[in-house]
Motif scaffolding. Structure first.
Motif, PDB file in Angstrom:
ATOM      1  N   SER A 150      11.116  60.469  41.524  1.00  0.00           N
ATOM      2  CA  SER A 150      10.711  61.325  42.255  1.00  0.00           C
ATOM      3  C   SER A 150       9.961  60.621  43.605  1.00  0.00           C
ATOM      4  N   SER A 161      12.356  70.313  49.451  1.00  0.00           N
ATOM      5  CA  SER A 161      11.482  71.217  48.729  1.00  0.00           C
ATOM      6  C   SER A 161      11.245  70.557  47.417  1.00  0.00           C
ATOM      7  N   PRO A 162      10.019  70.998  46.875  1.00  0.00           N
ATOM      8  CA  PRO A 162       9.713  70.675  45.574  1.00  0.00           C
ATOM      9  C   PRO A 162      10.734  70.814  44.640  1.00  0.00           C
ATOM     10  N   GLU A 163      11.226  71.999  44.594  1.00  0.00           N
ATOM     11  CA  GLU A 163      12.334  72.482  43.498  1.00  0.00           C
ATOM     12  C   GLU A 163      13.456  71.645  43.669  1.00  0.00           C
ATOM     13  N   ARG A 164      13.955  71.532  45.009  1.00  0.00           N
ATOM     14  CA  ARG A 164      15.084  70.679  45.261  1.00  0.00           C
ATOM     15  C   ARG A 164      15.023  68.967  44.641  1.00  0.00           C
ATOM     16  N   ARG A 165      13.556  68.704  45.064  1.00  0.00           N
ATOM     17  CA  ARG A 165      13.264  67.328  44.598  1.00  0.00           C
ATOM     18  C   ARG A 165      13.326  67.069  43.127  1.00  0.00           C
ATOM     19  N   ALA A 166      12.650  67.989  42.445  1.00  0.00           N
ATOM     20  CA  ALA A 166      12.632  68.072  40.999  1.00  0.00           C
ATOM     21  C   ALA A 166      14.336  68.032  40.359  1.00  0.00           C
ATOM     22  N   HIS A 167      14.882  69.003  40.841  1.00  0.00           N
ATOM     23  CA  HIS A 167      16.477  69.029  40.300  1.00  0.00           C
ATOM     24  C   HIS A 167      17.166  67.693  40.638  1.00  0.00           C
ATOM     25  N   THR A 168      16.922  67.286  41.892  1.00  0.00           N
ATOM     26  CA  THR A 168      17.544  65.842  42.065  1.00  0.00           C
ATOM     27  C   THR A 168      17.242  64.750  41.155  1.00  0.00           C
TER      28      THR A 168
END
Length: 219
Positions: A150, A161-168
């Motif tokens: 991450s 975004s934090p959400e997209r980074r977490a999903h990636t």
């Protein structure tokens, strides 16, 4: 009365020699256990089989480990530490700035090499009755690796975004684990082919998110 000619350094050297011999014996037993766990699986393995593999008596084994579970836990702890050291040298902000293809080579090659050299770790964590302590420590290691991934993604694309980074991050790690299973299930040219396929899959997934060219890693 004559003075003693005993060198006081001998008194400290002997415990060190005994400690070194003990550590060599422990490593011998752990290496033997790794072979047995890989060959028969953790569930079917026994301390007698591990002792035979190591070329020692069961009594010698019990001087160092009370049971099979203790052997697995110690083996897992050592491998987890070595894995973390490997990941710590490649999942760095400096490497994040490399061109994507070079980044994947730099990160994946040592990680694949480690797992191929230590297949017992996967054999243990996939066992239905693996020691809970070993599974907990490996889960903590996975969390730490995902945190590093991450951070690397964040360095490369701070605008996510934090959400997209977490999903990636989660998808990247899931792809790696799936590919690693295929890699470990083959040898020789087939293993190399699956390693190349894993890099291709990750490159295709990450390129739209992280770009393919080198990026600056310093403000």
């Amino acid at each position: 009365m004559s003075e003693s000619t005993t060198d006081p350094r001998d008194d400290t050297a002997k415990p060190r020699r005994r400690q070194a011999r003990g550590e060599r014996r422990i490593q011998q037993l752990l290496d033997a256990a790794a072979h047995v766990f890989c060959r028969t699986g953790y569930t079917s393995a026994s301390t007698n089989a591990i002792a035979r593999e190591a070329g020692v008596s069961p009594g010698t084994l019990y001087q160092f480990f009370p049971n099979k579970e203790a052997i697995a836990v110690e083996l897992g702890e050592r491998l987890n530490r070595r894995m973390m050291e490997t990941h710590g040298t490649v999942l760095t902000p400096e490497n994040a700035g490399l061109p994507l293809g070079e980044l994947l080579d730099t990160v994946l090659d040592p990680m694949i090499e480690f797992n191929c050299a230590n297949p017992v770790l996967l054999a243990l964590i996939q066992s239905s009755d693996a020691p809970g302590r070993l599974l907990e420590e490996h889960a903590e290691l996975h969390d730490s690796i995902q945190d590093r991934i991450s951070e690397l993604i964040g360095v490369r694309n701070p605008g996510l975004s934090p959400e997209r980074r977490a999903h990636t991050t989660a998808m990247t790690f899931a792809l790696f684990k799936a590919g690693l299973t295929l890699i470990l299930g083959h040898e020789g040219a087939e293993r190399e082919a699956y390693a190349a396929e894993l890099k291709t899959a990750l490159y295709g997934y990450l390129a739209p998110v992280l770009g393919t060219e080198a990026v600056g890693t310093h403000p």
